[in-house]
Scaffold this motif. Structure first.
Motif, PDB file in Angstrom:
ATOM      1  N   UNK A 145     108.299 -44.412 -21.894  1.00 25.57           N
ATOM      2  CA  UNK A 145     109.386 -43.430 -21.748  1.00 25.57           C
ATOM      3  C   UNK A 145     108.864 -42.027 -22.070  1.00 25.57           C
ATOM      4  N   UNK A 146     108.108 -41.926 -23.161  1.00 25.57           N
ATOM      5  CA  UNK A 146     107.587 -40.612 -23.566  1.00 25.57           C
ATOM      6  C   UNK A 146     106.639 -40.060 -22.499  1.00 25.57           C
ATOM      7  N   UNK A 147     105.787 -40.928 -21.960  1.00 22.60           N
ATOM      8  CA  UNK A 147     104.838 -40.452 -20.927  1.00 22.60           C
ATOM      9  C   UNK A 147     105.575 -39.936 -19.702  1.00 22.60           C
ATOM     10  N   UNK A 148     106.697 -40.611 -19.353  1.00 24.98           N
ATOM     11  CA  UNK A 148     107.473 -40.109 -18.196  1.00 24.98           C
ATOM     12  C   UNK A 148     107.984 -38.702 -18.472  1.00 24.98           C
ATOM     13  N   UNK A 149     108.135 -38.362 -19.765  1.00 24.39           N
ATOM     14  CA  UNK A 149     108.590 -37.018 -20.147  1.00 24.39           C
ATOM     15  C   UNK A 149     107.389 -36.100 -20.437  1.00 24.39           C
ATOM     16  N   UNK A 150     106.194 -36.596 -20.146  1.00 21.20           N
ATOM     17  CA  UNK A 150     104.987 -35.790 -20.281  1.00 21.20           C
ATOM     18  C   UNK A 150     104.498 -35.635 -21.702  1.00 21.20           C
ATOM     19  N   UNK A 151     104.927 -36.523 -22.617  1.00 22.08           N
ATOM     20  CA  UNK A 151     104.516 -36.362 -24.017  1.00 22.08           C
ATOM     21  C   UNK A 151     104.047 -37.683 -24.645  1.00 22.08           C
ATOM     22  N   UNK A 152     103.456 -37.564 -25.826  1.00 22.80           N
ATOM     23  CA  UNK A 152     103.031 -38.730 -26.577  1.00 22.80           C
ATOM     24  C   UNK A 152     104.121 -39.162 -27.559  1.00 22.80           C
ATOM     25  N   UNK A 153     103.757 -40.135 -28.431  1.00 21.00           N
ATOM     26  CA  UNK A 153     104.722 -40.652 -29.420  1.00 21.00           C
ATOM     27  C   UNK A 153     104.181 -40.389 -30.829  1.00 21.00           C
ATOM     28  N   UNK A 154     104.859 -39.540 -31.617  1.00 21.58           N
ATOM     29  CA  UNK A 154     104.476 -39.427 -33.028  1.00 21.58           C
ATOM     30  C   UNK A 154     104.701 -40.783 -33.702  1.00 21.58           C
ATOM     31  N   UNK A 155     103.724 -41.242 -34.446  1.00 23.52           N
ATOM     32  CA  UNK A 155     103.835 -42.588 -35.041  1.00 23.52           C
ATOM     33  C   UNK A 155     103.079 -42.618 -36.356  1.00 23.52           C
ATOM     34  N   UNK A 156     103.416 -43.602 -37.165  1.00 18.38           N
ATOM     35  CA  UNK A 156     102.715 -43.789 -38.433  1.00 18.38           C
ATOM     36  C   UNK A 156     102.326 -45.248 -38.562  1.00 18.38           C
ATOM     37  N   UNK A 157     101.110 -45.469 -39.011  1.00 23.58           N
ATOM     38  CA  UNK A 157     100.601 -46.822 -39.245  1.00 23.58           C
ATOM     39  C   UNK A 157     100.699 -47.081 -40.750  1.00 23.58           C
ATOM     40  N   UNK A 158     101.515 -48.072 -41.108  1.00 23.89           N
ATOM     41  CA  UNK A 158     101.816 -48.320 -42.521  1.00 23.89           C
ATOM     42  C   UNK A 158     100.985 -49.504 -43.006  1.00 23.89           C
ATOM     43  N   UNK A 159     100.278 -49.303 -44.094  1.00 25.12           N
ATOM     44  CA  UNK A 159      99.494 -50.407 -44.684  1.00 25.12           C
ATOM     45  C   UNK A 159     100.060 -50.694 -46.075  1.00 25.12           C
ATOM     46  N   UNK A 160     100.339 -51.974 -46.328  1.00 27.18           N
ATOM     47  CA  UNK A 160     100.968 -52.344 -47.606  1.00 27.18           C
ATOM     48  C   UNK A 160     102.424 -51.940 -47.627  1.00 27.18           C
ATOM     49  N   UNK A 161     103.137 -52.322 -46.574  1.00 28.11           N
ATOM     50  CA  UNK A 161     104.566 -51.979 -46.451  1.00 28.11           C
ATOM     51  C   UNK A 161     105.408 -52.886 -47.340  1.00 28.11           C
ATOM     52  N   UNK A 162     106.647 -52.482 -47.667  1.00 27.96           N
ATOM     53  CA  UNK A 162     107.545 -53.405 -48.365  1.00 27.96           C
ATOM     54  C   UNK A 162     107.727 -54.679 -47.524  1.00 27.96           C
ATOM     55  N   UNK A 163     107.891 -55.852 -48.173  1.00 31.68           N
ATOM     56  CA  UNK A 163     107.990 -57.112 -47.419  1.00 31.68           C
ATOM     57  C   UNK A 163     109.060 -57.092 -46.330  1.00 31.68           C
TER      58      UNK A 163
END
Ligand SMILES: Cc1cc2nc3c(=O)[nH]c(=O)nc-3n(C[C@H](O)[C@H](O)[C@H](O)COP(=O)(O)O)c2cc1C
Length: 409
Positions: A145-163
């Motif tokens: 969807x974002x690419x169709x709008x010409x943009x990327x996706x801000x994202x975060x990779x979480x390590x050791x997340x709450x269960x």
């Protein structure tokens, strides 16, 4: 290797304090048992499936905090992921070190609804990572969807997340559901979040580490090979690129790794698939427990069979509960659905092939290799109540009290 050995027994969580080249301890096999999930949520084992099924709808609002443990240390300049994180190669033929227990969270480009999913991530160097996240996975759909709008996706990779967020990332909730709110539902209290330092995103305040960045548009690179959840290697393929903008962490973080296709991976995924099966089959039968011995593309459903239980409807409901569910075995309540030997015992002693098979040819299940996992099948290895006198299982009530040394010379 040590984790694989631990998984052969006693299958407990393991922490490595001195890993070559790493500045932080590494943990693995943390969620390898259903007991770990139950304990982390404060739910009795017997209530795990019904509680997870019920709490999914009891979403909790987010609790935004101003300062968070996961931002005790912040890195935004000259990012070098290969120095900041332990470099773990999980299987002998992997294409280098991977982040294997990273949960990606991102906002839907139009609605702002949060998704969470586990995505294996290849460490390339500098601020450059490669992520496996194809549609129909929800993150892949967000990116399309974002690419169709010409943009990327801000994202975060979480390590050791709450269960609870680990469960959300493993879950099969619909794409419209906000998985941070659902995570709050599963833990029975709001998920604590904090604004990310370099992107417009809320991230879990109590995680061990957060890698912030953008899944860039219109770029795909060779990623792999990687030893995957069916115990084979997925070959090199074109996958997405994640450009890191910040790494934040606790002052003394631990780094979580999960070896694909081994008990921790399979336990997280099967738990949430079994919740889907529980919700579906409960419309037709009283479900006692569900297990997935061996792998996750099928399950064993233990039910209290009544004289009026519609077994065909219950079996169809289990198969329909998720696309990946291709093989289901129904057993009575006296069979342990987590014990493959006990399930085979039920098939041998209670299954009647001429009457007990439900087969749906041509239905596509899990898809990766064309022409595989096509068709679905369920076996009825239960007996009906009127045959109780012939099938009731023999009991040896005092077995636990016998001490062999009292009898052997
Ligand atoms: C440890 C672990 C690693 C995983 N890695 C991937 C992956 O690299 N790519 C992928 O598509 N799914 C992966 N999965 C499965 C997804 O997390 C799972 O299918 C999830 O339900 C997808 O989320 P979604 O329904 O929000 O798309 C992994 C699961 C686990 C437990």
């Amino acid at each position: 290797m040590v984790t694989r050995r631990m998984q052969l027994g006693p299958n407990q969580a393991i922490r490595f304090d001195a890993v070559r080249g790493a500045t932080v301890p590494v943990v693995s096999n943390v969620m390898a048992r259903r007991e770990a999930i139950a304990t982390s949520l404060g739910v009795p084992m017997d209530d795990l499936l019904p509680t997870l099924a019920a709490r999914e709808a009891q979403t909790q609002p987010l609790l935004t905090v101003a300062s968070a443990p996961v931002q005790e240390v912040v890195m935004t300049d000259a990012i070098e992921v290969s120095r900041a994180l332990p470099q773990i190669v999980h299987s002998p033929l992997d294409g280098g070190p991977y982040i294997s227990a990273g949960i990606f969270i991102a906002k839907h480009p139009d609605t702002g609804v949060y998704n969470a999913s586990w995505n294996r991530t290849q460490i390339v160097g500098g601020d450059h990572l490669r992520v496996r996240m194809m549609a129909p996975q929800h993150l892949g759909q967000y990116h399309e969807i974002a690419e169709r709008q010409g943009k990327g996706v801000p994202a975060a990779c979480i390590i050791g997340a709450p269960p609870s967020l680990m469960l959300a990332a493993s879950s099969k909730v619909p794409i419209e559901s906000d998985e941070l709110l659902v995570a709050g539902g599963w833990q029975g209290e709001p998920l604590r979040v904090v604004p990310a330092v370099s992107i417009p995103l809320l991230v879990p305040a109590d995680a061990e580490m957060v890698i912030e960045g953008e899944i860039v548009p219109f770029v795909r690179e060779d990623e792999g090979p990687f030893g995957e959840f069916m115990d084979a290697y997925v070959d090199v393929g074109k996958n997405h690129v994640f450009k890191v903008t910040a790494i934040t962490q606790r002052r003394d973080p631990v780094y979580h790794v999960i070896i694909a296709g081994t008990p921790e991976d399979l336990n997280l995924l099967s738990m949430m698939l079994d919740v889907e099966v529980y919700k579906a089959v409960s419309k037709f039968a009283k479900v006692r427990d569900i297990g997935s011995p061996g792998q996750i593309l099928g399950c064993v459903v233990s039910i209290e069979r009544k004289s009026d239980t519609d077994m065909k409807a219950a079996m169809k409901a289990a198969l329909d509960a998720h696309r990946w569910m291709k093989f289901v075995v129904m057993v009575n309540e006296d069979v342990n659905p987590h014990d493959a030997n006990d399930v085979m015992w039920a098939i041998h002693t209670r299954f009647t092939p001429d009457k007990g098979v439900l087969h749906f040819p041509g239905v596509q299940g899990f898809s990766r290799v064309e022409g595989t996992h096509v068709g679905k099948m369920a076996l009825d290895a239960t007996y009906p109540p009127h045959l109780e006198p012939e099938f009731r299982r023999r009991q040896f009530p005092d077995l636990g009290k016998i001490r062999l040394e009292d009898y052997l010379g």
